[in-house]
Design a protein around this motif. Structure first.
Motif, PDB file in Angstrom:
ATOM      1  N   ARG A  29       0.841  -1.204   0.000  1.00  0.00           N
ATOM      2  CA  ARG A  29       0.000   0.000   0.000  1.00  0.00           C
ATOM      3  C   ARG A  29       0.875   1.253   0.000  1.00  0.00           C
ATOM      4  O   ARG A  29       0.607   2.212  -0.717  1.00  0.00           O
ATOM      5  CB  ARG A  29      -0.927  -0.032   1.223  1.00  0.00           C
ATOM      6  N   LYS A  50     -10.326   2.122  -4.684  1.00  0.00           N
ATOM      7  CA  LYS A  50      -9.667   0.837  -4.919  1.00  0.00           C
ATOM      8  C   LYS A  50     -10.185  -0.202  -3.926  1.00  0.00           C
ATOM      9  O   LYS A  50     -10.445  -1.352  -4.288  1.00  0.00           O
ATOM     10  CB  LYS A  50      -8.152   0.976  -4.790  1.00  0.00           C
ATOM     11  N   ASP A  94     -12.046  -3.623  -4.923  1.00  0.00           N
ATOM     12  CA  ASP A  94     -11.572  -4.926  -4.460  1.00  0.00           C
ATOM     13  C   ASP A  94     -12.703  -5.712  -3.787  1.00  0.00           C
ATOM     14  O   ASP A  94     -12.835  -6.920  -3.994  1.00  0.00           O
ATOM     15  CB  ASP A  94     -10.394  -4.773  -3.495  1.00  0.00           C
ATOM     16  N   ILE A 154      -8.468   7.788  -4.080  1.00  0.00           N
ATOM     17  CA  ILE A 154      -8.124   6.661  -4.947  1.00  0.00           C
ATOM     18  C   ILE A 154      -8.084   5.361  -4.147  1.00  0.00           C
ATOM     19  O   ILE A 154      -8.611   4.329  -4.583  1.00  0.00           O
ATOM     20  CB  ILE A 154      -6.773   6.912  -5.660  1.00  0.00           C
ATOM     21  N   LEU A 155      -7.477   5.393  -2.959  1.00  0.00           N
ATOM     22  CA  LEU A 155      -7.392   4.186  -2.138  1.00  0.00           C
ATOM     23  C   LEU A 155      -8.774   3.724  -1.678  1.00  0.00           C
ATOM     24  O   LEU A 155      -9.045   2.522  -1.614  1.00  0.00           O
ATOM     25  CB  LEU A 155      -6.468   4.411  -0.943  1.00  0.00           C
TER      26      LEU A 155
END
Length: 125
Positions: free
Chosen positions: A53, A77, A81, A73-74
């Motif tokens: 990460r 993401k 996922d 963005i994380l």
């Protein structure tokens, strides 16, 4: 092989592996970008997943994305996922159901074959 989420690295080693200063890791933790586990003595311990990460964070910031953008963005993401896992689970369920349908159809065919000819709808010419 150890689980990717097993805490393995103290902050100095994690910083070195990620290519950043330990203070950067503390800032990232304050901003919620990374959440290392803690020992009973309150020492930060980073996992391989944390290192990956951090590498992604470095990649994004080196491309000019600020930390607010990185956080967004994380988050996206993470959601992606989760959806991928849900889709994988649904695919597995569909395969199990298809296998079960095939099994039931096979049983039905075998059962029909075992019936006496007089009870089957067979045309005799």
């Amino acid at each position: 092989m150890a689980d990717r989420h097993t805490p393995l690295y103290m902050i100095g080693v994690a910083a070195q592996l990620a290519g950043v200063h330990p203070q950067t890791l503390r800032i990232y933790e304050q901003k919620g970008l990374v959440s290392p586990q803690r020992t009973s003595g309150n020492t930060r311990m980073y996992s391989q997943a944390d290192i990956e990460r951090l590498e992604l964070i470095n990649e994004l910031t080196s491309e000019g994305i600020n930390l607010a953008g990185v956080i967004r963005i994380l988050d996206l993401k993470g959601r992606l996922d989760e959806r991928d896992e849900e889709i994988d689970d649904l695919h597995k369920k569909v395969r199990r159901l298809a296998d079960r349908v095939h099994e039931l159809e096979t049983r039905e065919s075998v059962s029909r074959l075992m019936l006496p000819a007089s009870t089957q709808n067979i045309e005799v010419r």
